[in-house]
Design a protein around this motif. Structure first.
Motif, PDB file in Angstrom:
ATOM      1  N   PRO A 104       0.198  12.635 -17.164  1.00 55.65           N
ATOM      2  CA  PRO A 104      -0.668  12.078 -16.121  1.00 55.65           C
ATOM      3  C   PRO A 104      -0.059  10.880 -15.387  1.00 55.65           C
ATOM      4  O   PRO A 104      -0.282  10.707 -14.186  1.00 55.65           O
ATOM      5  CB  PRO A 104      -1.923  11.653 -16.866  1.00 55.65           C
ATOM      6  N   PHE A 105       0.715  10.057 -16.097  1.00 60.81           N
ATOM      7  CA  PHE A 105       1.332   8.896 -15.444  1.00 60.81           C
ATOM      8  C   PHE A 105       2.307   9.341 -14.361  1.00 60.81           C
ATOM      9  O   PHE A 105       2.295   8.822 -13.235  1.00 60.81           O
ATOM     10  CB  PHE A 105       2.054   8.039 -16.490  1.00 60.81           C
ATOM     11  N   PHE A 106       3.154  10.329 -14.679  1.00 60.85           N
ATOM     12  CA  PHE A 106       4.128  10.803 -13.700  1.00 60.85           C
ATOM     13  C   PHE A 106       3.457  11.580 -12.573  1.00 60.85           C
ATOM     14  O   PHE A 106       3.911  11.549 -11.434  1.00 60.85           O
ATOM     15  CB  PHE A 106       5.196  11.657 -14.385  1.00 60.85           C
ATOM     16  N   ARG A 107       2.375  12.267 -12.891  1.00 62.77           N
ATOM     17  CA  ARG A 107       1.612  12.967 -11.855  1.00 62.77           C
ATOM     18  C   ARG A 107       1.017  11.956 -10.870  1.00 62.77           C
ATOM     19  O   ARG A 107       1.021  12.176  -9.655  1.00 62.77           O
ATOM     20  CB  ARG A 107       0.512  13.802 -12.485  1.00 62.77           C
ATOM     21  N   THR A 108       0.544  10.825 -11.397  1.00 65.25           N
ATOM     22  CA  THR A 108      -0.012   9.778 -10.536  1.00 65.25           C
ATOM     23  C   THR A 108       1.063   9.197  -9.634  1.00 65.25           C
ATOM     24  O   THR A 108       0.815   8.937  -8.452  1.00 65.25           O
ATOM     25  CB  THR A 108      -0.640   8.667 -11.400  1.00 65.25           C
ATOM     26  N   ILE A 109       2.266   8.993 -10.173  1.00 65.46           N
ATOM     27  CA  ILE A 109       3.368   8.470  -9.362  1.00 65.46           C
ATOM     28  C   ILE A 109       3.729   9.462  -8.260  1.00 65.46           C
ATOM     29  O   ILE A 109       3.978   9.078  -7.116  1.00 65.46           O
ATOM     30  CB  ILE A 109       4.584   8.149 -10.241  1.00 65.46           C
ATOM     31  N   LYS A 110       3.741  10.751  -8.588  1.00 64.11           N
ATOM     32  CA  LYS A 110       4.064  11.773  -7.592  1.00 64.11           C
ATOM     33  C   LYS A 110       3.019  11.808  -6.487  1.00 64.11           C
ATOM     34  O   LYS A 110       3.348  11.878  -5.301  1.00 64.11           O
ATOM     35  CB  LYS A 110       4.181  13.134  -8.277  1.00 64.11           C
ATOM     36  N   HIS A 111       1.735  11.714  -6.865  1.00 68.43           N
ATOM     37  CA  HIS A 111       0.668  11.687  -5.856  1.00 68.43           C
ATOM     38  C   HIS A 111       0.720  10.402  -5.034  1.00 68.43           C
ATOM     39  O   HIS A 111       0.433  10.419  -3.834  1.00 68.43           O
ATOM     40  CB  HIS A 111      -0.694  11.834  -6.513  1.00 68.43           C
ATOM     41  N   ALA A 112       1.080   9.289  -5.653  1.00 68.51           N
ATOM     42  CA  ALA A 112       1.220   8.034  -4.920  1.00 68.51           C
ATOM     43  C   ALA A 112       2.358   8.136  -3.901  1.00 68.51           C
ATOM     44  O   ALA A 112       2.252   7.593  -2.794  1.00 68.51           O
ATOM     45  CB  ALA A 112       1.474   6.881  -5.879  1.00 68.51           C
ATOM     46  N   GLY A 113       3.420   8.821  -4.252  1.00 68.73           N
ATOM     47  CA  GLY A 113       4.512   9.037  -3.307  1.00 68.73           C
ATOM     48  C   GLY A 113       4.064   9.828  -2.094  1.00 68.73           C
ATOM     49  O   GLY A 113       4.432   9.512  -0.956  1.00 68.73           O
ATOM     50  N   THR A 114       3.247  10.842  -2.322  1.00 68.90           N
ATOM     51  CA  THR A 114       2.697  11.617  -1.212  1.00 68.90           C
ATOM     52  C   THR A 114       1.839  10.734  -0.324  1.00 68.90           C
ATOM     53  O   THR A 114       1.944  10.748   0.907  1.00 68.90           O
ATOM     54  CB  THR A 114       1.859  12.792  -1.747  1.00 68.90           C
ATOM     55  N   PHE A 115       0.974   9.946  -0.945  1.00 69.95           N
ATOM     56  CA  PHE A 115       0.058   9.072  -0.204  1.00 69.95           C
ATOM     57  C   PHE A 115       0.832   8.032   0.596  1.00 69.95           C
ATOM     58  O   PHE A 115       0.545   7.804   1.786  1.00 69.95           O
ATOM     59  CB  PHE A 115      -0.899   8.406  -1.193  1.00 69.95           C
ATOM     60  N   ILE A 116       1.830   7.402  -0.006  1.00 70.94           N
ATOM     61  CA  ILE A 116       2.614   6.376   0.684  1.00 70.94           C
ATOM     62  C   ILE A 116       3.405   6.994   1.834  1.00 70.94           C
ATOM     63  O   ILE A 116       3.511   6.413   2.921  1.00 70.94           O
ATOM     64  CB  ILE A 116       3.539   5.651  -0.307  1.00 70.94           C
ATOM     65  N   GLY A 117       3.945   8.180   1.622  1.00 64.84           N
ATOM     66  CA  GLY A 117       4.682   8.854   2.691  1.00 64.84           C
ATOM     67  C   GLY A 117       3.807   9.185   3.881  1.00 64.84           C
ATOM     68  O   GLY A 117       4.185   8.967   5.037  1.00 64.84           O
ATOM     69  N   LEU A 118       2.622   9.703   3.626  1.00 62.30           N
ATOM     70  CA  LEU A 118       1.706  10.019   4.721  1.00 62.30           C
ATOM     71  C   LEU A 118       1.224   8.759   5.426  1.00 62.30           C
ATOM     72  O   LEU A 118       1.082   8.741   6.659  1.00 62.30           O
ATOM     73  CB  LEU A 118       0.522  10.831   4.202  1.00 62.30           C
ATOM     74  N   LEU A 119       0.963   7.702   4.679  1.00 63.46           N
ATOM     75  CA  LEU A 119       0.597   6.433   5.309  1.00 63.46           C
ATOM     76  C   LEU A 119       1.746   5.903   6.159  1.00 63.46           C
ATOM     77  O   LEU A 119       1.516   5.346   7.243  1.00 63.46           O
ATOM     78  CB  LEU A 119       0.236   5.395   4.250  1.00 63.46           C
ATOM     79  N   GLY A 120       2.964   6.080   5.686  1.00 61.09           N
ATOM     80  CA  GLY A 120       4.126   5.641   6.447  1.00 61.09           C
ATOM     81  C   GLY A 120       4.255   6.370   7.772  1.00 61.09           C
ATOM     82  O   GLY A 120       4.645   5.786   8.780  1.00 61.09           O
ATOM     83  N   ILE A 121       3.934   7.662   7.779  1.00 62.93           N
ATOM     84  CA  ILE A 121       3.964   8.418   9.029  1.00 62.93           C
ATOM     85  C   ILE A 121       2.942   7.845  10.005  1.00 62.93           C
ATOM     86  O   ILE A 121       3.224   7.660  11.194  1.00 62.93           O
ATOM     87  CB  ILE A 121       3.706   9.915   8.764  1.00 62.93           C
ATOM     88  N   GLY A 122       1.761   7.527   9.515  1.00 58.29           N
ATOM     89  CA  GLY A 122       0.727   6.938  10.368  1.00 58.29           C
ATOM     90  C   GLY A 122       1.121   5.569  10.881  1.00 58.29           C
ATOM     91  O   GLY A 122       0.903   5.243  12.056  1.00 58.29           O
ATOM     92  N   VAL A 123       1.711   4.757  10.030  1.00 54.13           N
ATOM     93  CA  VAL A 123       2.146   3.417  10.442  1.00 54.13           C
ATOM     94  C   VAL A 123       3.255   3.527  11.483  1.00 54.13           C
ATOM     95  O   VAL A 123       3.279   2.770  12.458  1.00 54.13           O
ATOM     96  CB  VAL A 123       2.606   2.604   9.208  1.00 54.13           C
ATOM     97  N   THR A 124       4.174   4.474  11.304  1.00 49.01           N
ATOM     98  CA  THR A 124       5.243   4.668  12.274  1.00 49.01           C
ATOM     99  C   THR A 124       4.679   5.064  13.633  1.00 49.01           C
ATOM    100  O   THR A 124       5.090   4.520  14.667  1.00 49.01           O
ATOM    101  CB  THR A 124       6.234   5.736  11.781  1.00 49.01           C
ATOM    102  N   LEU A 125       3.748   5.993  13.653  1.00 49.94           N
ATOM    103  CA  LEU A 125       3.138   6.402  14.921  1.00 49.94           C
ATOM    104  C   LEU A 125       2.375   5.253  15.570  1.00 49.94           C
ATOM    105  O   LEU A 125       2.418   5.078  16.794  1.00 49.94           O
ATOM    106  CB  LEU A 125       2.215   7.597  14.702  1.00 49.94           C
TER     107      LEU A 125
END
Length: 75
Positions: A33-54
Motif C-alpha cells: 500500500p505504501f508504494f501504491r500510494t507513492i505511485k498514485h501521488a506521482g500521477t496526481f503531481i504529474g496531472l497538477l503539473g500539467i495544469g500549472v504549466t497551462l
C-alpha cells in the motif's frame, strides 16, 4: 522575471517529478500500500503539473507587453 515564466518552469518540474514517482515503482498485483500510494501521488503531481504549466502559459500570454493606447481628445 515574469511570473508566467516562473509558473511554467514550476509546472514542468512538477510533471517531471510526477513521472519519476510514477515510473520508479513497478506495477504488480501484490504491490504494498505504501508504494501504491507513492505511485498514485506521482500521477496526481504529474496531472497538477500539467495544469500549472497551462496556467503559466495563459498568464504569460495575457501579461505580454501590449502597446499603449494613445487617446487624443482634440476637439
Amino acid at each position: 522575471m515574469k511570473s508566467g515564466v516562473v509558473i511554467v518552469v514550476t509546472g514542468v518540474m512538477m510533471v517531471i517529478c510526477g513521472l519519476i514517482l510514477f515510473y520508479a515503482i513497478q506495477s504488480s498485483p501484490q504491490i504494498e500500500p505504501f508504494f501504491r500510494t507513492i505511485k498514485h501521488a506521482g500521477t496526481f503531481i504529474g496531472l497538477l503539473g500539467i495544469g500549472v504549466t497551462l496556467a503559466g502559459i495563459l498568464l504569460y500570454l495575457i501579461n505580454r507587453n501590449q502597446p499603449q493606447i494613445q487617446e487624443d481628445f482634440d476637439v
